[in-house]
Design a protein around this motif. Structure first.
Motif, mmCIF file in Angstrom:
data_model
loop_
_atom_site.group_PDB
_atom_site.id
_atom_site.type_symbol
_atom_site.label_atom_id
_atom_site.label_comp_id
_atom_site.label_asym_id
_atom_site.label_seq_id
_atom_site.Cartn_x
_atom_site.Cartn_y
_atom_site.Cartn_z
ATOM 1 N N SER A 118 27.926 50.476 54.061
ATOM 2 C CA SER A 118 27.031 49.518 53.400
ATOM 3 C C SER A 118 25.579 49.902 53.676
ATOM 4 C CB SER A 118 27.311 48.098 53.904
ATOM 5 O OG SER A 118 27.134 48.021 55.301
ATOM 6 N N MET A 119 25.305 51.184 53.593
ATOM 7 C CA MET A 119 24.012 51.701 54.035
ATOM 8 C C MET A 119 23.075 51.971 52.869
ATOM 9 S SD MET A 119 22.189 52.616 56.692
ATOM 10 C CE MET A 119 23.402 52.811 58.003
ATOM 11 N N GLY A 120 21.887 51.422 52.952
ATOM 12 C CA GLY A 120 20.813 51.768 52.043
ATOM 13 C C GLY A 120 19.836 52.695 52.734
ATOM 14 N N ASN A 121 19.123 53.509 51.966
ATOM 15 C CA ASN A 121 18.095 54.362 52.559
ATOM 16 C C ASN A 121 17.009 53.534 53.231
ATOM 17 O OD1 ASN A 121 18.803 57.207 51.999
ATOM 18 N ND2 ASN A 121 18.787 56.529 49.856
ATOM 19 N N ASP A 122 16.717 52.356 52.677
ATOM 20 C CA ASP A 122 15.726 51.495 53.309
ATOM 21 C C ASP A 122 16.239 50.917 54.628
ATOM 22 O OD1 ASP A 122 17.595 50.033 51.877
ATOM 23 O OD2 ASP A 122 16.181 48.559 51.103
ATOM 24 N N ASP A 123 17.552 50.616 54.686
ATOM 25 C CA ASP A 123 18.133 50.110 55.930
ATOM 26 C C ASP A 123 17.965 51.122 57.059
ATOM 27 O OD1 ASP A 123 19.074 48.058 54.295
ATOM 28 O OD2 ASP A 123 21.056 48.926 54.100
ATOM 29 N N GLN A 124 18.400 52.341 56.781
ATOM 30 C CA GLN A 124 18.293 53.406 57.772
ATOM 31 C C GLN A 124 16.835 53.619 58.163
ATOM 32 O OE1 GLN A 124 19.028 57.367 56.321
ATOM 33 N NE2 GLN A 124 19.907 58.066 58.266
ATOM 34 N N ALA A 125 15.950 53.547 57.185
ATOM 35 C CA ALA A 125 14.535 53.810 57.444
ATOM 36 C C ALA A 125 13.909 52.757 58.350
ATOM 37 C CB ALA A 125 13.771 53.885 56.125
ATOM 38 N N PHE A 126 14.342 51.499 58.242
ATOM 39 C CA PHE A 126 13.720 50.482 59.088
ATOM 40 C C PHE A 126 13.992 50.744 60.572
ATOM 41 C CE2 PHE A 126 12.133 47.917 55.699
ATOM 42 C CZ PHE A 126 11.208 47.073 56.299
ATOM 43 N N TRP A 127 15.151 51.273 60.886
ATOM 44 C CA TRP A 127 15.408 51.662 62.278
ATOM 45 C C TRP A 127 14.554 52.868 62.659
ATOM 46 C CZ3 TRP A 127 18.376 49.131 65.889
ATOM 47 C CH2 TRP A 127 19.120 48.048 65.420
ATOM 48 N N ALA A 128 14.400 53.811 61.735
ATOM 49 C CA ALA A 128 13.548 54.974 62.009
ATOM 50 C C ALA A 128 12.098 54.560 62.195
ATOM 51 C CB ALA A 128 13.658 55.982 60.859
ATOM 52 N N LEU A 129 11.649 53.568 61.440
ATOM 53 C CA LEU A 129 10.280 53.079 61.603
ATOM 54 C C LEU A 129 10.050 52.531 63.006
ATOM 55 C CD1 LEU A 129 9.958 51.337 58.142
ATOM 56 C CD2 LEU A 129 8.486 53.200 58.936
ATOM 57 N N SER A 130 11.062 51.873 63.555
ATOM 58 C CA SER A 130 10.931 51.368 64.923
ATOM 59 C C SER A 130 10.921 52.503 65.934
ATOM 60 C CB SER A 130 12.055 50.373 65.224
ATOM 61 O OG SER A 130 11.887 49.199 64.455
ATOM 62 N N ALA A 131 11.750 53.525 65.693
ATOM 63 C CA ALA A 131 11.720 54.696 66.574
ATOM 64 C C ALA A 131 10.366 55.388 66.495
ATOM 65 C CB ALA A 131 12.842 55.658 66.194
ATOM 66 N N MET A 132 9.803 55.473 65.290
ATOM 67 C CA MET A 132 8.491 56.092 65.126
ATOM 68 C C MET A 132 7.424 55.274 65.836
ATOM 69 S SD MET A 132 7.267 58.832 63.656
ATOM 70 C CE MET A 132 5.759 59.318 64.512
ATOM 71 N N LEU A 133 7.534 53.959 65.758
ATOM 72 C CA LEU A 133 6.580 53.105 66.463
ATOM 73 C C LEU A 133 6.687 53.292 67.973
ATOM 74 C CD1 LEU A 133 4.426 50.911 66.349
ATOM 75 C CD2 LEU A 133 6.260 49.205 66.236
ATOM 76 N N ALA A 134 7.923 53.399 68.475
ATOM 77 C CA ALA A 134 8.099 53.667 69.906
ATOM 78 C C ALA A 134 7.402 54.958 70.295
ATOM 79 C CB ALA A 134 9.589 53.729 70.238
ATOM 80 N N THR A 135 7.480 55.960 69.430
ATOM 81 C CA THR A 135 6.809 57.237 69.653
ATOM 82 C C THR A 135 5.300 57.046 69.743
ATOM 83 O OG1 THR A 135 8.552 58.397 68.429
ATOM 84 C CG2 THR A 135 6.471 59.561 68.720
ATOM 85 N N GLU A 136 4.764 56.267 68.812
ATOM 86 C CA GLU A 136 3.311 56.152 68.673
ATOM 87 C C GLU A 136 2.666 55.243 69.714
ATOM 88 O OE1 GLU A 136 3.309 56.597 63.799
ATOM 89 O OE2 GLU A 136 3.514 54.628 64.758
ATOM 90 N N VAL A 137 3.415 54.313 70.273
ATOM 91 C CA VAL A 137 2.828 53.403 71.261
ATOM 92 C C VAL A 137 3.108 53.861 72.683
ATOM 93 C CG1 VAL A 137 2.939 51.452 69.668
ATOM 94 C CG2 VAL A 137 4.800 51.813 71.318
ATOM 95 N N GLY A 138 3.712 55.026 72.830
ATOM 96 C CA GLY A 138 3.979 55.544 74.164
ATOM 97 C C GLY A 138 5.025 54.740 74.905
ATOM 98 N N TYR A 139 5.972 54.190 74.159
ATOM 99 C CA TYR A 139 7.031 53.412 74.783
ATOM 100 C C TYR A 139 7.876 54.306 75.688
ATOM 101 C CZ TYR A 139 10.992 50.206 75.182
ATOM 102 O OH TYR A 139 11.978 49.389 75.662
ATOM 103 N N THR A 140 8.459 53.717 76.704
ATOM 104 C CA THR A 140 9.246 54.454 77.681
ATOM 105 C C THR A 140 10.286 55.349 77.002
ATOM 106 O OG1 THR A 140 9.000 52.596 79.214
ATOM 107 C CG2 THR A 140 10.704 54.232 79.722
ATOM 108 N N ASP A 141 10.250 56.628 77.324
ATOM 109 C CA ASP A 141 11.197 57.565 76.724
ATOM 110 C C ASP A 141 12.606 57.321 77.257
ATOM 111 O OD1 ASP A 141 9.290 58.967 75.186
ATOM 112 O OD2 ASP A 141 8.694 60.145 76.937
ATOM 113 N N PRO A 142 13.624 57.504 76.409
ATOM 114 C CA PRO A 142 15.005 57.361 76.880
ATOM 115 C C PRO A 142 15.350 58.442 77.900
ATOM 116 C CG PRO A 142 14.880 57.309 74.465
ATOM 117 C CD PRO A 142 13.550 57.788 74.973
ATOM 118 N N PRO A 143 16.444 58.258 78.644
ATOM 119 C CA PRO A 143 16.919 59.339 79.515
ATOM 120 C C PRO A 143 17.110 60.624 78.703
ATOM 121 C CG PRO A 143 18.147 57.314 79.925
ATOM 122 C CD PRO A 143 17.305 57.060 78.715
#
Length: 455
Positions: A118-143
Protein backbone atom coordinates in the motif's frame (compact mmCIF):
# COMPACT_ATOMS: atom_id res chain seq x y z
CA UNK A 1 5.17 3.14 30.20
CA UNK A 2 4.66 6.86 29.65
CA UNK A 3 1.62 8.30 31.41
CA UNK A 4 -0.57 10.26 29.04
CA UNK A 5 -0.97 13.96 29.59
CA UNK A 6 -4.73 13.61 30.15
CA UNK A 7 -4.03 11.07 32.90
CA UNK A 8 -1.38 13.32 34.41
CA UNK A 9 -3.90 16.14 34.36
CA UNK A 10 -6.43 14.03 36.22
CA UNK A 11 -3.84 13.44 38.92
CA UNK A 12 -2.90 17.12 38.95
CA UNK A 13 0.55 16.31 37.64
CA UNK A 14 0.54 17.97 34.23
CA UNK A 15 3.90 19.25 33.05
CA UNK A 16 5.13 22.33 34.90
CA UNK A 17 1.93 22.32 36.93
CA UNK A 18 0.05 23.88 34.04
CA UNK A 19 -3.64 23.02 33.90
CA UNK A 20 -5.87 24.65 31.35
CA UNK A 21 -5.48 26.58 28.14
CA UNK A 22 -2.03 27.20 26.72
CA UNK A 23 -0.47 30.30 28.20
CA UNK A 24 2.21 31.70 25.92
CA UNK A 25 3.85 35.02 25.17
CA UNK A 26 4.76 34.88 21.47
CA UNK A 27 7.30 37.65 21.96
CA UNK A 28 9.26 35.52 24.44
CA UNK A 29 11.21 32.55 23.00
CA UNK A 30 11.34 30.80 26.36
CA UNK A 31 7.59 31.08 26.74
CA UNK A 32 7.17 29.64 23.24
CA UNK A 33 9.44 26.73 24.14
CA UNK A 34 7.47 25.98 27.31
CA UNK A 35 4.18 26.00 25.43
CA UNK A 36 5.67 23.86 22.68
CA UNK A 37 6.78 21.32 25.28
CA UNK A 38 3.19 20.96 26.47
CA UNK A 39 1.86 20.60 22.94
CA UNK A 40 4.52 17.99 22.17
CA UNK A 41 3.64 16.03 25.28
CA UNK A 42 -0.03 16.06 24.36
CA UNK A 43 0.82 15.10 20.78
CA UNK A 44 2.56 11.95 21.92
CA UNK A 45 -0.49 10.75 23.81
CA UNK A 46 -1.75 9.72 20.36
CA UNK A 47 1.34 7.53 19.82
CA UNK A 48 1.43 4.05 21.30
CA UNK A 49 4.27 2.46 19.35
CA UNK A 50 6.53 2.49 22.40
CA UNK A 51 4.08 0.41 24.41
CA UNK A 52 4.36 -3.40 24.75
CA UNK A 53 2.83 -5.28 21.84
CA UNK A 54 2.62 -2.27 19.53
CA UNK A 55 4.65 -1.40 16.42
CA UNK A 56 7.26 1.36 16.87
CA UNK A 57 7.08 4.33 14.55
CA UNK A 58 3.46 4.35 13.44
CA UNK A 59 0.32 6.06 14.62
CA UNK A 60 -2.85 3.97 15.10
CA UNK A 61 -4.23 2.80 11.75
CA UNK A 62 -4.71 2.57 8.91
CA UNK A 63 -8.47 3.03 8.69
CA UNK A 64 -10.64 1.37 9.84
CA UNK A 65 -8.23 0.29 12.59
CA UNK A 66 -7.25 3.89 13.32
CA UNK A 67 -7.20 7.34 11.77
CA UNK A 68 -3.67 7.35 10.40
CA UNK A 69 -1.83 5.99 7.39
CA UNK A 70 1.79 4.90 7.60
CA UNK A 71 3.16 8.14 6.16
CA UNK A 72 1.92 10.20 9.10
CA UNK A 73 4.28 8.34 11.40
CA UNK A 74 7.13 9.66 9.28
CA UNK A 75 5.62 13.14 9.45
CA UNK A 76 5.30 12.89 13.24
CA UNK A 77 9.00 12.20 13.71
CA UNK A 78 9.94 15.06 11.40
CA UNK A 79 7.83 17.31 13.59
CA UNK A 80 9.55 16.02 16.72
CA UNK A 81 12.99 16.48 15.17
CA UNK A 82 12.15 20.08 14.36
CA UNK A 83 10.80 20.53 17.88
CA UNK A 84 14.07 19.22 19.32
CA UNK A 85 16.16 21.40 17.03
CA UNK A 86 14.26 24.57 17.87
CA UNK A 87 13.94 24.03 21.62
CA UNK A 88 16.91 21.86 22.59
CA UNK A 89 14.59 19.39 24.33
CA UNK A 90 16.08 15.89 23.99
CA UNK A 91 13.46 14.16 26.12
CA UNK A 92 12.15 12.08 23.24
CA UNK A 93 15.41 11.11 21.52
CA UNK A 94 15.16 7.40 22.26
CA UNK A 95 11.60 7.30 21.01
CA UNK A 96 12.42 9.21 17.80
CA UNK A 97 15.46 7.06 16.99
CA UNK A 98 13.62 3.81 17.62
CA UNK A 99 10.73 4.91 15.43
CA UNK A 100 12.83 6.09 12.48
CA UNK A 101 14.99 2.97 12.49
CA UNK A 102 12.24 0.41 13.09
CA UNK A 103 10.47 1.36 9.86
CA UNK A 104 13.47 1.32 7.48
CA UNK A 105 12.72 -2.16 6.11
CA UNK A 106 15.20 -4.91 5.17
CA UNK A 107 16.72 -2.85 2.33
CA UNK A 108 17.15 0.32 4.41
CA UNK A 109 14.91 2.33 2.10
CA UNK A 110 11.69 2.90 4.04
CA UNK A 111 9.90 0.10 2.22
CA UNK A 112 9.00 -2.19 5.15
CA UNK A 113 7.25 -5.38 3.98
CA UNK A 114 4.12 -4.68 6.01
CA UNK A 115 3.50 -1.51 4.01
CA UNK A 116 4.90 -2.01 0.51
CA UNK A 117 1.60 -3.34 -0.82
CA UNK A 118 0.00 0.00 0.00
CA UNK A 119 2.95 2.24 -0.74
CA UNK A 120 2.86 5.61 -2.43
CA UNK A 121 5.98 7.49 -3.50
CA UNK A 122 4.84 10.33 -1.26
CA UNK A 123 4.48 7.94 1.70
CA UNK A 124 8.02 6.67 1.33
CA UNK A 125 9.27 10.22 0.81
CA UNK A 126 7.80 11.54 4.05
CA UNK A 127 9.97 9.11 6.01
CA UNK A 128 12.97 10.12 3.89
CA UNK A 129 12.23 13.77 4.62
CA UNK A 130 12.51 13.02 8.32
CA UNK A 131 15.79 11.18 7.78
CA UNK A 132 17.04 14.16 5.78
CA UNK A 133 16.00 16.50 8.57
CA UNK A 134 17.87 14.34 11.09
CA UNK A 135 20.91 14.74 8.83
CA UNK A 136 20.56 18.51 8.63
CA UNK A 137 19.97 19.22 12.32
CA UNK A 138 22.89 17.11 13.49
CA UNK A 139 20.66 14.62 15.23
CA UNK A 140 22.40 11.77 17.03
CA UNK A 141 23.74 9.30 14.47
CA UNK A 142 22.54 5.69 14.74
CA UNK A 143 24.96 2.94 15.78
CA UNK A 144 27.35 2.05 12.96
CA UNK A 145 25.62 -1.27 12.33
CA UNK A 146 22.35 0.57 11.58
CA UNK A 147 21.32 2.58 8.49
CA UNK A 148 22.46 6.18 8.68
CA UNK A 149 20.19 9.20 8.21
CA UNK A 150 21.84 10.50 5.04
CA UNK A 151 21.97 7.09 3.42
CA UNK A 152 18.27 6.57 4.09
CA UNK A 153 17.38 9.81 2.32
CA UNK A 154 19.68 8.86 -0.56
CA UNK A 155 18.11 5.42 -0.82
CA UNK A 156 14.62 6.81 -1.29
CA UNK A 157 15.77 9.46 -3.74
CA UNK A 158 17.71 6.89 -5.74
CA UNK A 159 14.78 4.53 -5.94
CA UNK A 160 12.40 7.27 -6.98
CA UNK A 161 14.82 8.36 -9.71
CA UNK A 162 14.42 4.99 -11.41
CA UNK A 163 12.35 4.75 -14.57
CA UNK A 164 10.07 2.11 -13.03
CA UNK A 165 8.62 4.80 -10.79
CA UNK A 166 8.06 7.23 -13.66
CA UNK A 167 6.05 7.89 -16.79
CA UNK A 168 8.12 6.67 -19.77
CA UNK A 169 6.84 8.96 -22.53
CA UNK A 170 4.21 11.42 -23.68
CA UNK A 171 3.20 14.76 -22.24
CA UNK A 172 3.65 13.50 -18.64
CA UNK A 173 7.11 12.05 -19.33
CA UNK A 174 9.32 11.62 -16.27
CA UNK A 175 6.50 12.47 -13.91
CA UNK A 176 6.74 10.51 -10.68
CA UNK A 177 3.65 8.38 -10.15
CA UNK A 178 1.59 8.74 -7.02
CA UNK A 179 1.55 5.00 -6.31
CA UNK A 180 4.40 2.53 -6.53
CA UNK A 181 2.54 -0.65 -7.50
CA UNK A 182 0.72 -0.78 -10.88
CA UNK A 183 -2.12 -2.64 -9.16
CA UNK A 184 -2.93 0.29 -6.89
CA UNK A 185 -5.67 2.80 -7.47
CA UNK A 186 -3.78 6.00 -8.21
CA UNK A 187 -0.89 4.46 -10.16
CA UNK A 188 -1.89 6.57 -13.16
CA UNK A 189 -2.27 9.73 -11.11
CA UNK A 190 0.72 12.05 -11.43
CA UNK A 191 0.34 14.24 -8.40
CA UNK A 192 2.10 17.27 -7.08
CA UNK A 193 2.99 15.95 -3.65
CA UNK A 194 4.97 12.92 -4.85
CA UNK A 195 6.91 15.06 -7.30
CA UNK A 196 7.29 17.93 -4.82
CA UNK A 197 8.70 15.55 -2.20
CA UNK A 198 11.27 14.28 -4.71
CA UNK A 199 12.11 17.86 -5.69
CA UNK A 200 12.49 18.82 -2.04
CA UNK A 201 14.76 15.90 -1.15
CA UNK A 202 16.88 16.51 -4.24
CA UNK A 203 17.28 20.19 -3.39
CA UNK A 204 18.38 19.32 0.12
CA UNK A 205 20.80 16.61 -0.97
CA UNK A 206 22.32 19.09 -3.44
CA UNK A 207 22.93 21.63 -0.71
CA UNK A 208 24.09 19.10 1.86
CA UNK A 209 26.54 17.25 -0.41
CA UNK A 210 27.40 20.07 -2.81
CA UNK A 211 26.73 17.78 -5.76
CA UNK A 212 25.07 19.46 -8.71
CA UNK A 213 23.44 16.31 -10.06
CA UNK A 214 20.93 16.35 -7.24
CA UNK A 215 20.14 19.94 -8.15
CA UNK A 216 19.79 19.03 -11.82
CA UNK A 217 17.27 16.31 -10.99
CA UNK A 218 15.38 18.63 -8.64
CA UNK A 219 15.24 21.31 -11.32
CA UNK A 220 14.02 18.78 -13.87
CA UNK A 221 11.22 17.83 -11.52
CA UNK A 222 10.25 21.45 -10.99
CA UNK A 223 10.00 21.79 -14.76
CA UNK A 224 7.74 18.73 -14.99
CA UNK A 225 5.41 20.11 -12.33
CA UNK A 226 5.36 23.54 -13.95
CA UNK A 227 5.06 22.36 -17.56
CA UNK A 228 2.08 20.16 -16.69
CA UNK A 229 0.27 23.23 -15.38
CA UNK A 230 0.24 22.17 -11.75
CA UNK A 231 1.58 25.63 -10.91
CA UNK A 232 -0.72 28.21 -12.46
CA UNK A 233 0.16 31.62 -13.82
CA UNK A 234 -1.10 33.01 -10.52
CA UNK A 235 1.11 30.56 -8.59
CA UNK A 236 -1.76 28.44 -7.40
CA UNK A 237 -0.46 24.92 -6.77
CA UNK A 238 -2.89 22.22 -7.85
CA UNK A 239 -3.09 18.61 -6.73
CA UNK A 240 -2.34 16.62 -9.89
CA UNK A 241 -3.78 14.94 -12.99
CA UNK A 242 -4.14 11.52 -14.65
CA UNK A 243 -2.47 9.73 -17.47
CA UNK A 244 -2.41 9.52 -20.39
CA UNK A 245 -1.85 13.26 -20.86
CA UNK A 246 -2.24 14.91 -17.41
CA UNK A 247 -4.74 17.46 -18.68
CA UNK A 248 -7.62 16.69 -16.27
CA UNK A 249 -6.06 18.80 -13.54
CA UNK A 250 -7.53 18.44 -10.07
CA UNK A 251 -7.48 22.06 -8.93
CA UNK A 252 -7.85 21.32 -5.24
CA UNK A 253 -5.25 23.30 -3.31
CA UNK A 254 -3.64 22.06 -0.13
CA UNK A 255 -1.08 24.08 1.78
CA UNK A 256 1.53 21.34 2.03
CA UNK A 257 1.89 21.14 -1.77
CA UNK A 258 2.80 24.80 -2.01
CA UNK A 259 4.92 24.71 1.13
CA UNK A 260 6.88 21.65 0.00
CA UNK A 261 7.80 23.47 -3.21
CA UNK A 262 8.57 26.66 -1.29
CA UNK A 263 10.97 24.96 1.10
CA UNK A 264 12.71 23.14 -1.75
CA UNK A 265 13.07 26.40 -3.64
CA UNK A 266 14.60 27.98 -0.53
CA UNK A 267 17.19 25.20 -0.33
CA UNK A 268 18.13 25.77 -3.98
CA UNK A 269 18.19 29.55 -3.49
CA UNK A 270 20.65 29.03 -0.68
CA UNK A 271 22.63 26.40 -2.61
CA UNK A 272 22.98 28.73 -5.62
CA UNK A 273 24.05 31.67 -3.46
CA UNK A 274 20.84 33.55 -4.03
CA UNK A 275 20.11 33.05 -7.71
CA UNK A 276 17.45 35.34 -9.15
CA UNK A 277 15.59 32.37 -10.62
CA UNK A 278 14.97 30.77 -7.25
CA UNK A 279 14.37 34.11 -5.56
CA UNK A 280 11.58 34.85 -8.03
CA UNK A 281 10.04 31.44 -7.38
CA UNK A 282 10.26 31.90 -3.62
CA UNK A 283 8.69 35.36 -3.81
CA UNK A 284 5.77 34.20 -5.92
CA UNK A 285 5.14 31.14 -3.79
CA UNK A 286 5.30 33.13 -0.55
CA UNK A 287 2.85 35.72 -1.80
CA UNK A 288 0.34 33.21 -3.12
CA UNK A 289 0.69 30.84 -0.16
CA UNK A 290 -0.14 33.64 2.25
CA UNK A 291 -3.03 34.79 0.09
CA UNK A 292 -4.62 31.36 -0.35
CA UNK A 293 -3.81 29.57 2.91
CA UNK A 294 -3.66 32.42 5.44
CA UNK A 295 -6.82 34.50 5.04
CA UNK A 296 -6.68 37.25 7.66
CA UNK A 297 -3.24 35.81 8.53
CA UNK A 298 -4.69 32.60 10.01
CA UNK A 299 -3.91 29.16 8.58
CA UNK A 300 -6.82 27.65 6.66
CA UNK A 301 -7.25 24.73 4.24
CA UNK A 302 -9.63 26.10 1.58
CA UNK A 303 -10.19 22.83 -0.27
CA UNK A 304 -11.66 21.03 2.73
CA UNK A 305 -12.03 23.19 5.81
CA UNK A 306 -15.38 24.60 4.76
CA UNK A 307 -16.73 21.06 4.60
CA UNK A 308 -14.80 18.11 5.99
CA UNK A 309 -11.06 17.48 6.16
CA UNK A 310 -9.81 13.97 6.84
CA UNK A 311 -6.99 13.02 9.18
CA UNK A 312 -4.40 13.56 6.44
CA UNK A 313 -5.59 17.05 5.60
CA UNK A 314 -5.87 17.92 9.27
CA UNK A 315 -2.08 17.77 9.56
CA UNK A 316 -1.08 20.10 6.71
CA UNK A 317 -1.02 23.40 8.63
CA UNK A 318 1.86 22.31 10.82
CA UNK A 319 4.09 21.20 7.94
CA UNK A 320 3.38 24.46 6.15
CA UNK A 321 4.39 26.56 9.16
CA UNK A 322 7.57 24.55 9.71
CA UNK A 323 8.61 24.72 6.06
CA UNK A 324 7.95 28.43 5.94
CA UNK A 325 10.16 28.64 9.00
CA UNK A 326 12.97 26.89 7.13
CA UNK A 327 12.45 29.30 4.25
CA UNK A 328 13.17 32.19 6.62
CA UNK A 329 16.43 30.49 7.64
CA UNK A 330 17.66 29.82 4.11
CA UNK A 331 16.37 33.03 2.53
CA UNK A 332 16.45 35.48 5.44
CA UNK A 333 15.02 38.34 3.41
CA UNK A 334 11.66 36.51 3.49
CA UNK A 335 11.35 36.93 7.24
CA UNK A 336 9.83 40.40 6.91
CA UNK A 337 6.88 39.01 4.99
CA UNK A 338 6.52 35.51 6.49
CA UNK A 339 7.08 36.07 10.20
CA UNK A 340 4.14 38.40 10.95
CA UNK A 341 1.78 35.97 9.25
CA UNK A 342 3.11 32.97 11.16
CA UNK A 343 2.91 34.90 14.42
CA UNK A 344 -0.70 35.93 13.89
CA UNK A 345 -1.59 32.41 12.86
CA UNK A 346 0.14 30.90 15.90
CA UNK A 347 -1.78 33.29 18.16
CA UNK A 348 -5.05 32.05 16.69
CA UNK A 349 -3.84 28.46 16.99
CA UNK A 350 -3.04 28.56 20.70
CA UNK A 351 -6.20 30.51 21.51
CA UNK A 352 -8.36 27.52 20.65
CA UNK A 353 -6.27 24.96 22.56
CA UNK A 354 -8.69 24.63 25.45
CA UNK A 355 -9.96 21.07 25.01
CA UNK A 356 -9.39 17.63 26.43
CA UNK A 357 -9.20 16.45 30.00
CA UNK A 358 -6.33 18.81 30.74
CA UNK A 359 -7.97 21.82 29.11
CA UNK A 360 -5.24 22.48 26.55
CA UNK A 361 -5.72 20.01 23.69
CA UNK A 362 -5.99 21.68 20.30
CA UNK A 363 -8.67 21.49 17.65
CA UNK A 364 -8.39 21.88 13.90
CA UNK A 365 -10.17 25.15 13.08
CA UNK A 366 -8.16 28.23 14.02
CA UNK A 367 -10.30 30.94 12.44
CA UNK A 368 -13.18 30.60 14.90
CA UNK A 369 -11.22 31.34 18.06
CA UNK A 370 -12.87 28.49 19.92
CA UNK A 371 -12.06 24.81 20.45
CA UNK A 372 -13.98 22.64 17.97
CA UNK A 373 -13.66 19.31 19.78
CA UNK A 374 -11.77 17.88 16.80
CA UNK A 375 -8.62 16.41 18.33
CA UNK A 376 -5.88 14.21 16.95
CA UNK A 377 -2.19 13.88 16.21
CA UNK A 378 -2.47 16.16 13.19
CA UNK A 379 -4.09 18.92 15.20
CA UNK A 380 -1.31 18.79 17.79
CA UNK A 381 1.37 18.71 15.10
CA UNK A 382 -0.21 21.78 13.55
CA UNK A 383 0.02 23.88 16.68
CA UNK A 384 3.48 22.56 17.51
CA UNK A 385 4.65 23.50 14.01
CA UNK A 386 3.10 26.95 14.35
CA UNK A 387 4.90 27.59 17.63
CA UNK A 388 8.35 26.37 16.67
CA UNK A 389 8.25 28.20 13.33
CA UNK A 390 8.43 31.44 15.33
CA UNK A 391 11.79 30.28 16.68
CA UNK A 392 13.22 29.55 13.22
CA UNK A 393 14.89 32.92 12.53
CA UNK A 394 17.09 32.50 15.61
CA UNK A 395 17.63 28.75 15.21
CA UNK A 396 20.68 27.48 13.29
CA UNK A 397 20.00 26.84 9.61
CA UNK A 398 20.24 23.28 8.24
CA UNK A 399 23.76 21.87 8.25
CA UNK A 400 25.78 20.65 5.28
CA UNK A 401 28.72 18.29 4.98
CA UNK A 402 30.95 21.36 5.16
CA UNK A 403 29.32 23.06 8.13
CA UNK A 404 29.22 20.32 10.75
CA UNK A 405 27.00 17.58 9.37
CA UNK A 406 28.19 14.15 10.49
CA UNK A 407 25.75 11.69 8.95
CA UNK A 408 27.36 9.09 6.73
CA UNK A 409 25.95 8.60 3.25
CA UNK A 410 25.95 5.58 0.97
CA UNK A 411 26.26 6.25 -2.74
CA UNK A 412 24.66 2.87 -3.48
CA UNK A 413 21.87 3.23 -0.94
CA UNK A 414 18.78 1.33 -1.95
CA UNK A 415 20.39 0.08 -5.12
CA UNK A 416 21.19 -3.35 -6.47
CA UNK A 417 21.50 -2.06 -10.02
CA UNK A 418 24.07 -0.10 -12.05
CA UNK A 419 23.94 3.66 -12.19
CA UNK A 420 21.08 5.11 -14.17
CA UNK A 421 21.74 8.86 -14.25
CA UNK A 422 25.16 10.26 -15.10
CA UNK A 423 26.50 12.29 -12.25
CA UNK A 424 28.61 15.36 -11.88
CA UNK A 425 32.19 15.07 -10.70
CA UNK A 426 32.53 14.72 -6.95
CA UNK A 427 33.39 17.97 -5.23
CA UNK A 428 35.19 18.74 -2.01
CA UNK A 429 31.85 18.82 -0.28
CA UNK A 430 31.21 15.15 -0.96
CA UNK A 431 32.49 13.78 2.32
CA UNK A 432 31.52 10.59 4.07
CA UNK A 433 29.79 8.86 1.24
CA UNK A 434 27.66 11.76 0.03
CA UNK A 435 27.65 12.47 -3.65
CA UNK A 436 26.92 10.09 -6.47
CA UNK A 437 23.37 8.89 -6.87
CA UNK A 438 22.23 5.47 -7.91
CA UNK A 439 18.80 4.28 -8.81
CA UNK A 440 17.17 0.95 -8.28
CA UNK A 441 14.70 -1.45 -9.67
CA UNK A 442 12.08 -1.81 -7.03
CA UNK A 443 8.42 -2.53 -7.04
CA UNK A 444 6.22 -1.29 -4.49
CA UNK A 445 2.04 0.90 -4.02
CA UNK A 446 -2.86 2.62 -0.64
CA UNK A 447 -1.10 5.71 -0.04
CA UNK A 448 -1.25 8.58 2.29
CA UNK A 449 -4.13 10.14 0.51
CA UNK A 450 -6.61 7.37 -0.13
CA UNK A 451 -9.39 9.94 0.18
CA UNK A 452 -9.24 10.56 -3.55
CA UNK A 453 -10.95 8.33 -6.09
CA UNK A 454 -8.52 8.49 -8.92
CA UNK A 455 -9.18 5.80 -11.47
Amino acid sequence: MRLSTPLLAVFGLAANGVYGALDVDLDDPESIKKAAALVAEDLLTFYHGDEPGNVPGILPGPPPDGDYYWWQGGALWGTMLDYRHHTGDKTYDDMVSEALLFQVGPNADYMPPNWTASMGNDDQAFWALSAMLATEVGYTDPPKDQPQWLSLAQAVFNEQTHEDRRVPDGRCKWGLRWQVYPSNNGYNYINTIANACYFNIGARLARYTDNSTYADLANRTWNVINDLGYISDKWDVYDGAHLPDCTDINKAQFSYNAAMLLQGAAFLYNYTDGSQLWKDRIDNLVDRTIEIFFPNNIAYEPSCEGSKCNADMESFKGYTARWMGTTMQLAPYTQEKIYPVLKASAQAAVKQCTGGTNGRFCGFHWTTGVFDNDVGAGQQMNVLGALISLLSPDTPAPLTNNTGGTSVGDVNAGSDEPLVPTFAAITGGDKAGAGILTAVLIAGGLSAFAWMSLD
